[in-house]
Design an enzyme around this catalytic site. Structure first.
Site, PDB file in Angstrom:
ATOM      1  N   GLN A   1      35.704  34.446  38.015  1.00  0.00           N
ATOM      2  CA  GLN A   1      35.926  35.427  39.077  1.00  0.00           C
ATOM      3  C   GLN A   1      34.718  36.342  39.241  1.00  0.00           C
ATOM      4  O   GLN A   1      34.700  37.190  40.128  1.00  0.00           O
ATOM      5  CB  GLN A   1      37.179  36.271  38.780  1.00  0.00           C
ATOM      6  CG  GLN A   1      38.470  35.484  38.880  1.00  0.00           C
ATOM      7  CD  GLN A   1      39.720  36.303  38.671  1.00  0.00           C
ATOM      8  OE1 GLN A   1      40.618  35.857  37.963  1.00  0.00           O
ATOM      9  NE2 GLN A   1      39.821  37.498  39.262  1.00  0.00           N
TER      10      GLN A   1
ATOM     11  N   GLU B   1      46.442  43.015  45.762  1.00  0.00           N
ATOM     12  CA  GLU B   1      47.350  43.271  44.640  1.00  0.00           C
ATOM     13  C   GLU B   1      48.584  44.058  45.007  1.00  0.00           C
ATOM     14  O   GLU B   1      49.561  44.070  44.252  1.00  0.00           O
ATOM     15  CB  GLU B   1      46.619  44.095  43.576  1.00  0.00           C
ATOM     16  CG  GLU B   1      45.389  43.443  43.071  1.00  0.00           C
ATOM     17  CD  GLU B   1      44.462  44.452  42.469  1.00  0.00           C
ATOM     18  OE1 GLU B   1      44.503  45.625  42.878  1.00  0.00           O
ATOM     19  OE2 GLU B   1      43.715  44.081  41.599  1.00  0.00           O
TER      20      GLU B   1
ATOM     21  N   ARG C   1      46.967  40.308  38.983  1.00  0.00           N
ATOM     22  CA  ARG C   1      47.115  41.038  40.231  1.00  0.00           C
ATOM     23  C   ARG C   1      47.416  42.508  40.008  1.00  0.00           C
ATOM     24  O   ARG C   1      48.446  43.036  40.431  1.00  0.00           O
ATOM     25  CB  ARG C   1      48.227  40.390  41.045  1.00  0.00           C
ATOM     26  CG  ARG C   1      47.629  39.723  42.284  1.00  0.00           C
ATOM     27  CD  ARG C   1      48.625  39.014  43.081  1.00  0.00           C
ATOM     28  NE  ARG C   1      48.216  38.984  44.458  1.00  0.00           N
ATOM     29  CZ  ARG C   1      48.550  38.012  45.285  1.00  0.00           C
ATOM     30  NH1 ARG C   1      49.263  37.003  44.870  1.00  0.00           N
ATOM     31  NH2 ARG C   1      48.166  38.063  46.521  1.00  0.00           N
ATOM     32  N   CYS C   2      46.473  43.157  39.348  1.00  0.00           N
ATOM     33  CA  CYS C   2      46.649  44.557  39.031  1.00  0.00           C
ATOM     34  C   CYS C   2      45.295  45.195  39.184  1.00  0.00           C
ATOM     35  O   CYS C   2      44.303  44.593  38.877  1.00  0.00           O
ATOM     36  CB  CYS C   2      47.031  44.695  37.577  1.00  0.00           C
ATOM     37  SG  CYS C   2      45.794  43.934  36.518  1.00  0.00           S
TER      38      CYS C   2
HETATM   39  N1  MCN Z   1      41.977  41.502  53.827  1.00  0.00           N
HETATM   40  C1  MCN Z   1      42.013  41.762  55.187  1.00  0.00           C
HETATM   41  N2  MCN Z   1      42.063  43.069  55.619  1.00  0.00           N
HETATM   42  C2  MCN Z   1      42.122  44.099  54.742  1.00  0.00           C
HETATM   43  C3  MCN Z   1      42.113  43.836  53.368  1.00  0.00           C
HETATM   44  C4  MCN Z   1      42.024  42.518  52.928  1.00  0.00           C
HETATM   45  O1  MCN Z   1      42.018  40.830  55.984  1.00  0.00           O
HETATM   46  N3  MCN Z   1      42.166  45.351  55.164  1.00  0.00           N
HETATM   47  C5  MCN Z   1      41.815  40.134  53.339  1.00  0.00           C
HETATM   48  C6  MCN Z   1      40.457  39.987  52.655  1.00  0.00           C
HETATM   49  O2  MCN Z   1      39.424  39.788  53.521  1.00  0.00           O
HETATM   50  C7  MCN Z   1      40.714  38.848  51.706  1.00  0.00           C
HETATM   51  C8  MCN Z   1      42.167  39.079  51.284  1.00  0.00           C
HETATM   52  O3  MCN Z   1      42.755  39.857  52.327  1.00  0.00           O
HETATM   53  O4  MCN Z   1      40.535  37.626  52.357  1.00  0.00           O
HETATM   54  C9  MCN Z   1      42.281  39.847  49.955  1.00  0.00           C
HETATM   55  O5  MCN Z   1      41.381  40.905  50.008  1.00  0.00           O
HETATM   56  P1  MCN Z   1      41.214  42.075  48.922  1.00  0.00           P
HETATM   57  O6  MCN Z   1      42.396  42.930  48.925  1.00  0.00           O
HETATM   58  O7  MCN Z   1      39.892  42.683  49.174  1.00  0.00           O
HETATM   59  O8  MCN Z   1      41.224  41.353  47.508  1.00  0.00           O
HETATM   60  P2  MCN Z   1      40.123  40.393  46.891  1.00  0.00           P
HETATM   61  O9  MCN Z   1      39.629  39.502  47.938  1.00  0.00           O
HETATM   62  O10 MCN Z   1      39.182  41.164  46.073  1.00  0.00           O
HETATM   63  O11 MCN Z   1      41.038  39.501  45.966  1.00  0.00           O
HETATM   64  C10 MCN Z   1      41.426  39.933  44.683  1.00  0.00           C
HETATM   65  C11 MCN Z   1      42.919  40.090  44.543  1.00  0.00           C
HETATM   66  C12 MCN Z   1      43.243  40.111  43.103  1.00  0.00           C
HETATM   67  S1  MCN Z   1      42.546  41.279  42.133  1.00  0.00           S
HETATM   68  C13 MCN Z   1      44.027  39.143  42.557  1.00  0.00           C
HETATM   69  S2  MCN Z   1      44.356  39.247  40.910  1.00  0.00           S
HETATM   70  C14 MCN Z   1      44.530  38.072  43.375  1.00  0.00           C
HETATM   71  C15 MCN Z   1      44.631  38.401  44.812  1.00  0.00           C
HETATM   72  O12 MCN Z   1      43.565  39.029  45.261  1.00  0.00           O
HETATM   73  N4  MCN Z   1      44.285  36.803  43.038  1.00  0.00           N
HETATM   74  C16 MCN Z   1      44.540  35.812  43.951  1.00  0.00           C
HETATM   75  N5  MCN Z   1      45.128  37.447  45.609  1.00  0.00           N
HETATM   76  C17 MCN Z   1      44.991  36.129  45.275  1.00  0.00           C
HETATM   77  N6  MCN Z   1      45.254  35.145  46.165  1.00  0.00           N
HETATM   78  C18 MCN Z   1      45.039  33.854  45.810  1.00  0.00           C
HETATM   79  N7  MCN Z   1      45.305  32.897  46.713  1.00  0.00           N
HETATM   80  N8  MCN Z   1      44.557  33.513  44.586  1.00  0.00           N
HETATM   81  C19 MCN Z   1      44.300  34.451  43.654  1.00  0.00           C
HETATM   82  O13 MCN Z   1      43.824  34.109  42.460  1.00  0.00           O
HETATM   83 CU1  CUM Z   2      44.095  42.659  37.321  1.00  0.00          CU
HETATM   84  S1  CUM Z   2      44.094  40.814  38.154  1.00  0.00           S
HETATM   85 MO1  CUM Z   2      42.874  40.817  39.777  1.00  0.00          MO
HETATM   86  O1  CUM Z   2      42.207  42.335  39.400  1.00  0.00           O
HETATM   87  O2  CUM Z   2      41.708  39.757  39.357  1.00  0.00           O
END
Ligand code: MCN
Ligand code: CUM
Length: 798
Positions: A231, A752, A378-379
């Site tokens: 990651q 999350e 997911r935290c």
């Molecule tokens: N997004 C959006 N508009 C926003 C916020 C987000 O369209 N205002 C979209 C983003 O562009 C992205 C998705 O939603 O495509 C998730 O965005 P974001 O909240 O920024 O999270 P990350 O991309 O950093 O993903 C990490 C988060 C975490 S920490 C875990 S754990 C998790 C999760 O996402 N693991 C996942 N969702 C998951 N989903 C899948 N399919 N697989 C994982 O391992």
């Molecule tokens: Cu704490 S799980 Mo996500 O932050 O990769």
């Protein structure tokens, strides 16, 4: 949907059809996934590739007396049997954890948890490696284990970390936050106080793809290439270089398609190091792929917090103070994946969505003979535990005072005009409108109707009770700022590198790494929005440290808040340069060039027909660039956010509890989320659905359990129960939009929120079904027998 004021918000987008902000663009990556063309680590096959299998300890606590690999070596096709001694020669017997502890790669002296890595077999194929691993003979001197954190801190508990000079017991750290005296004063004078003890059980992220790596040492180039389930490829490259001594420019980490991470693929695991060490020594590629039970039993778990919460309030239910005390089980090593400066992650945010006068939290971390971890699934670094605690405690207070749980939240919310808001523990919330989200959820859930139905069932002594649970949570995502947040010393900024080609399409390279969240689509949408390009003309690349700009990776929902901001800023830099080229092409002064978001074109002020598109400008940049500009059209941005973002939401769950069997049925499941400006509503909804399913898994099914001998009794999918389509109700999702004032496109993270926000709503619902009879808490996972026992306890069972 965009705010028109407050900070560098984007101008309006109007669904101009190019796939910009707010459009439901279908996922670009899905073409390869649904046609079987994904490329995961286990899909990688290299000529001469060997296979690694790890020999694991059946005991949770044992000294290794002897390891004999001769019978394994005798098997046809076995190339090597590695033990700690072999790794010691290359200084690779131990590795640093993300919290600056030292973990054995292969056990040198003493096994500290069941299934810990003891030896490794390298063979020509996987089956031979497996057979040979069973023939490695290890002599153990079995010691008494301790798996429970409270027992681990007792005076006569076996000492787990006896290799550490200054470690006399199993205590890792004490941590505190907030103002102890001020909080005590509030409690001393309060009209009402409530207290509840609750466990957040040990969970595992359990991604469908387990962890694995293909390491390939090239002695010709002195270069190590590792394809791995990561990651955070760049951070892993730096750590790999530091651990191995191979210079960083000679290390390439590639994280190809990842089949789910959920936090499990943030840490470094011994398997990766063993594969790399074996490839280095044998000068052949080496593949290591984990099995399901190895994944659950040894890699980063989540939670395992034993919490006691207290609230002080007025008779009207106005919360004045919050106190919390936690005992945290960290397993055999302190290996939580979180910003180094936060021993308890972001647990500080336990005052949640509420405006309280004083708060105090204390926490103790303990070593036990269990797998290390603590932060995953997911935290945002322990915010899950914090949200569970405060949202459960608000329900406890509501029941104590006999006030409706929606009403008591309303009385305590941080008002929408109080943002930016500094919490009692010193966190700066960027924006919020909690009441609006709650109102919307109440309406969608038909709240009053279910309250009446609940009373009717009680009055009729019905077999099935109704319970309604609410959670109005606040998340914190988007670490940095670099000054506050770092991983192993590296500040948590993120990056984007945008190159527009002469023919007008572009490649965006980002420092974060998707595990299924749809970055190839949403990051292209950000650029499409900012440059007036078509989303199909932008390719997003990630996961290869040889080509991508340095980034800290995807976790803590930081991709949108941090790398998303970098992508927008990089695109705006390109737009600035494009203006100058547009001026040259249109034979006008640069000050007279305007960009029109609607049409995506640049035109001369007052003369809209004298316009030029980004495609034409791109051609100009390479074929006809003005004297005052370098040729080319590209930009890089490294973004260090000024603050984190604080998404929030209100979830309402209605359950039916069967008094005869303890079974819980979901009648209604409403989730209203606010992640600021939304890039792709469809992807957001997918994120919410998946996260809610994981929240249901948390509340109803999942638990990594141990017996007293340290055997993992919840370490495979027979015993670690994931939710399936059968357990998942129909979700009704809604949203509000409160942009982040400091984010370039006003977006907050969302990945999350559903897993963070939903478990307390579900537990509150089950408690709510029985609270008229005196129930104040039910522990997760709320299996039928757990629920039935509580029904029986309060005289409701039939
Ligand atoms: N997004 C959006 N508009 C926003 C916020 C987000 O369209 N205002 C979209 C983003 O562009 C992205 C998705 O939603 O495509 C998730 O965005 P974001 O909240 O920024 O999270 P990350 O991309 O950093 O993903 C990490 C988060 C975490 S920490 C875990 S754990 C998790 C999760 O996402 N693991 C996942 N969702 C998951 N989903 C899948 N399919 N697989 C994982 O391992
Ligand atoms: Cu704490 S799980 Mo996500 O932050 O990769």
């Amino acid at each position: 949907q965009h705010a028109d004021d407050g900070g560098p918000q984007p101008e309006k987008h109007c669904g101009h059809g190019r796939g910009g902000m707010g459009e439901e663009v279908t996922r670009k990556e899905d073409k390869r996934f649904i046609t079987g063309r994904g490329n995961y680590v286990d899909d990688i096959k290299k000529p001469g590739m060997l296979h690694c299998e790890i020999v694991r300890s059946p005991h949770a606590h044992a000294r290794i007396e002897d390891i004999d690999g001769s019978r394994a070596m005798a098997l046809d096709g076995v190339v090597a049997v590695l033990t700690a001694d072999d790794l010691l020669e290359h200084d690779l017997a131990t590795m640093p954890t993300l919290m600056d502890d030292t973990q054995d790669v292969l056990v040198n002296d003493k096994v500290k948890f069941q299934s810990q890595e003891v030896a490794a077999v390298i063979a020509e194929d996987r089956y031979t490696a497996k057979d040979a691993a069973e023939k490695v003979e290890v002599e153990y001197d079995v010691l008494e284990p301790v798996v429970d954190a409270e027992e681990a801190l007792e005076d006569d508990a076996p000492l787990i970390r006896d290799e550490l000079d200054d470690q006399e017991d199993n205590h890792i750290f004490d941590w505190e936050t907030g103002d102890k005296e001020a909080t005590q004063e509030v409690f001393d004078e309060a009209a009402v106080t409530v207290e509840e003890q609750m466990e957040y059980q040990r969970l595992h992220p359990a991604p469908i793809e387990t962890c694995g790596a293909v390491a390939d040492w090239d002695p010709g180039k002195d270069k190590m290439t590792v394809h791995m389930t990561s990651q955070a490829p760049h951070a892993h490259r730096t750590l790999f270089s530091q651990v191995s001594g191979i210079p960083e420019h000679k290390v390439r980490i590639v994280s190809p398609d990842v089949g789910g991470g959920f936090g499990n693929k943030v840490p470094i695991y011994p398997g990766y190091v063993v594969a790399a060490a074996a490839s280095y020594v044998l000068e052949q590629p080496v593949k290591w792929i984990e099995e399901r039970s190895e994944n659950i039993q040894t890699t980063g778990f989540a939670r395992d917090y034993d919490m006691t919460g207290e609230i002080a309030a007025t008779e009207d239910g106005v919360i004045q103070g919050v106190k919390v005390d936690v005992l945290a089980n960290h397993g055999a090593y302190n290996a939580a994946a979180q910003p180094s400066k936060f021993p308890a992650g972001f647990f500080n945010i336990f005052t949640g969505s509420y405006d309280v006068d004083a708060a105090y939290g204390s926490l103790t971390g303990a070593f036990t003979n269990t797998a290390p971890g603590g932060v995953a699934y997911r935290c945002s670094f322990r915010v899950t535990e914090a949200v569970y605690l405060i949202e459960r405690m608000v329900k406890v207070l509501a029941d104590e005072l006999d006030v409706d749980p929606a009403e008591i939240r309303r009385r305590n919310f941080i008002p929408s005009d109080a943002f930016p808001y500094e919490s009692a523990t010193g966190w700066n919330y960027d924006s919020g409108d909690y009441e609006k989200a709650l109102d919307k959820a109440l309406e969608m859930a038909d709240y009053e109707h279910y309250r009446e139905e609940q009373q009717r069932r009680i009055a009729e002594d019905a077999d099935k009770l109704i319970g309604i649970g609410i959670s109005s949570f606040t998340e914190v995502v988007g670490a940095g700022p670099g000054k506050q947040c770092d991983i192993a010393g590296i500040e948590m900024f993120d990056s984007a590198d945008l190159r527009v080609n002469p023919t007008g399409n572009a490649v965006l390279r980002i420092g974060v790494q998707t595990q299924g969240q749809g970055h190839e689509t949403t990051f292209a949408q950000i650029v499409a929005e900012e440059l007036g390009m078509d989303v199909d003309d932008i390719t997003v690349e990630h996961g290869d440290t040889d080509t991508e700009p340095y980034g800290l990776g995807t976790y803590g929902s930081r991709s949108t808040p941090v790398a998303g901001a970098a992508a927008a800023v990089a695109a705006r830099k390109v737009r600035d340069k494009a203006k100058s080229i547009a001026a040259n092409e249109l034979e006008a002064a640069e000050e007279d060039i305007e960009w029109d978001r609607e049409s995506g074109e640049f035109h001369v002020a007052g003369a809209p027909d004298r316009s030029i598109t980004i495609t034409e400008i791109a051609a100009g940049a390479y074929m006809n660039s003005p004297g005052n500009e370098e040729p080319g059209l590209e930009a890089v941005n490294y973004y260090d956010p000024p603050e984190m973002t604080y998404p929030f939401g209100s979830y309402i769950v209605v359950v039916e509890v069967d008094r005869e069997t303890g079974e819980v049925d979901f009648e209604k499941f409403v989730a209203v989320d606010d992640c600021g400006n939304r890039i792709n509503p469809m992807i957001i909804e997918g994120q919410i659905h998946g996260g809610l399913a994981q929240g249901i898994g948390t509340a109803m099914l999942e638990h990594v359990t141990y017996d007293d001998n340290g055997n993992v009794t919840g370490g495979d999918f027979m015993n670690y129960l994931l939710p399936t389509a059968n357990e998942i109700p129909n979700f009704e999702t809604g949203h509000t939009v409160t942009p982040s004032p400091h984010h370039p496109i006003g977006a907050k993270g969302v990945g999350e929120s559903p897993t963070v926000g939903s478990p307390p709503a579900i537990v509150n619902a089950v408690v709510d079904a029985m609270s008229h009879a005196g129930t104040s808490h039910v522990e997760m996972p709320m299996t039928p027998d757990t629920v039935w026992e509580e029904l029986d306890e309060v005289g409701l069972s039939i």
